[in-house]
Design an enzyme around this catalytic site. Structure first.
Site, short mmCIF file in Angstrom:
data_model
loop_
_atom_site.label_atom_id
_atom_site.label_comp_id
_atom_site.label_asym_id
_atom_site.label_seq_id
_atom_site.Cartn_x
_atom_site.Cartn_y
_atom_site.Cartn_z
N SER A 150 -9.22 -64.73 -60.66
CA SER A 150 -8.94 -64.76 -62.21
C SER A 150 -10.37 -64.07 -62.74
O SER A 150 -10.71 -62.93 -62.43
CB SER A 150 -8.98 -66.10 -62.67
N ASP A 199 3.02 -64.27 -63.85
CA ASP A 199 1.98 -65.26 -64.46
C ASP A 199 2.03 -65.36 -66.07
O ASP A 199 2.39 -64.54 -66.92
CB ASP A 199 0.87 -64.12 -64.56
N HIS A 258 0.12 -67.71 -62.17
CA HIS A 258 -1.18 -67.32 -61.99
C HIS A 258 -1.84 -68.17 -60.88
O HIS A 258 -1.94 -69.57 -60.95
CB HIS A 258 -2.13 -67.79 -63.32
#
Ligand SMILES: *[C@@H]1O[C@H](CO)[C@@H](O)[C@H](O)[C@H]1NC(C)=O
Ligand SMILES: *[C@@H]1O[C@H](CO)[C@@H](O)[C@H](O)[C@H]1NC(C)=O
Ligand SMILES: *[C@@H]1O[C@H](CO)[C@@H](O)[C@H](O)[C@H]1NC(C)=O
Length: 318
Positions: A111, A229, A282
């Site tokens: 991330s 996501d 995610h």
């Protein structure tokens, strides 16, 4: 003569007594930068470190930490000046007793850790990165981040600040996600005020040529995108795509690629720019994807990589 890791003794010894084959077989160290709200000692991160060791035995793994304890490290994922955080990490890696003796390192960013490791390559790259792999990173910024759990007050406090004068110096020097906030509809404010992303994306009129040179020198820059996501908006920022209103512009069609502000085109031409995806939301990372990363892009210093010019894929296909 058979020397085992640690890397330090191996590379110090290499200059004196080892044949080059032994050095070539040693896996490069792996540096991991975790994401928002995570900590260096988190269970998930530790599992990734064990996988690295299982797939490429002898791998020295270093997990980036911005605090002396887990609380401080977690807090630094929300609060701080990313430029000074990056300076701290650059100094730590350059003076690390093992990493600094390695001929290169591999890097894995989760991330926001992904765009920070890219910043490491562009601004410092000492020791230099061979393969940079990012999972669900926000290379082209975010317009929204839905990362907070319902009782995560640290996270909620940070996100409340995000909407408050996002590009003012107060927020830009203190709130980490604000420093990669980027709204194409408010592009001038971003160009002027962004404390991190506008610079490392070389979007301002004056380009930093070092940035482009260093990215082009990578062996691999691999961007994994999570196809479902819902945390990162827009999700295709994970592939460096631009979303402006209803327009989605793939990286290879963007001005920044065509004019090669960042060296991505050059890297692509030698087959080192790679787009991959994972089915899931995610950070729903599969062990399969991690194994693939470790065996395709990490491991022995002397290995070679298959060049690839894979299709980037389109928004519709995800
Ligand atoms: C962030 O830190 C850097 C390096 O210390 C400094 O140059 C910059 O002005 C700071 N940014 C803000 C918005 O205060
Ligand atoms: C986004 O689209 C608007 C309207 O077409 C345009 O004015 C603006 O320059 C675009 N932003 C970027 C970053 O390309
Ligand atoms: C990933 O690699 C490890 C170590 O080789 C292995 O034990 C595991 O079964 C692999 N996982 C998958 C999903 O292939």
């Amino acid at each position: 003569m058979q020397l085992k890791a640690p890397f330090l003794s191996l590379f110090l010894a290499a200059g004196f007594c080892l044949a080059s084959d032994d050095v070539d077989d040693t896996p490069l160290p792996l540096v991991i930068w975790h994401g928002l709200g995570d900590t260096f000692d988190g269970e998930g991160i530790q599992q990734v470190a064990s996988l690295a060791e299982a797939i490429n035995p002898g791998t020295f793994v270093h997990i980036v930490s911005l605090g002396d304890d887990a609380n401080a490290d977690r807090s630094a994922t929300f609060f701080g000046n990313v430029t000074s955080q990056l300076e701290t990490v650059c100094e730590a890696l350059a003076s690390h007793p093992i990493l600094s003796t390695a001929p290169a390192i591999d890097a894995l960013g989760f991330s926001q850790g992904g765009q920070f490791l890219r910043g490491y390559v562009e601004r410092c790259n000492n020791p230099p990165v061979r393969s940079l792999v990012t999972y669900g990173s926000q290379h082209n910024g975010i317009v929204e981040f839905k990362a907070c759990g319902s009782t995560d007050w640290l996270c909620k406090g940070a996100m409340a600040l995000l909407r408050f004068n996002t590009f003012g110096a107060f927020v830009q020097s203190r709130l980490v996600p604000a420093q990669y906030y980027r709204d194409p509809a408010d592009y001038d404010a971003y160009l002027e005020g962004s404390n991190y992303l506008a610079d490392i994306n070389n979007e301002r009129a004056e380009k930093n040529e070092k940035y482009a040179e260093r990215i082009a020198k990578l062996s691999n820059f691999v961007m994994y995108l999570f196809s479902e996501d819902t945390t990162v908006v827009p999700k295709v920022t994970g592939w460096f795509q631009e979303v402006n209103g209803t327009d989605v512009i793939p990286l290879r069609k963007r001005q920044m690629y065509k004019e090669d502000w960042l060296g991505l085109k050059k890297l692509d031409e030698k087959g080192g720019l790679r787009f991959r995806s994972i089915d899931g939301d995610h950070m729903q990372i599969t062990e399969e994807a991690l194994n693939e990363t470790m065996s395709d892009f990490y491991g022995p210093y002397g290995r070679t990589f298959k060049a690839e010019k894979a299709a980037e894929g389109l928004w519709d296909e995800l």
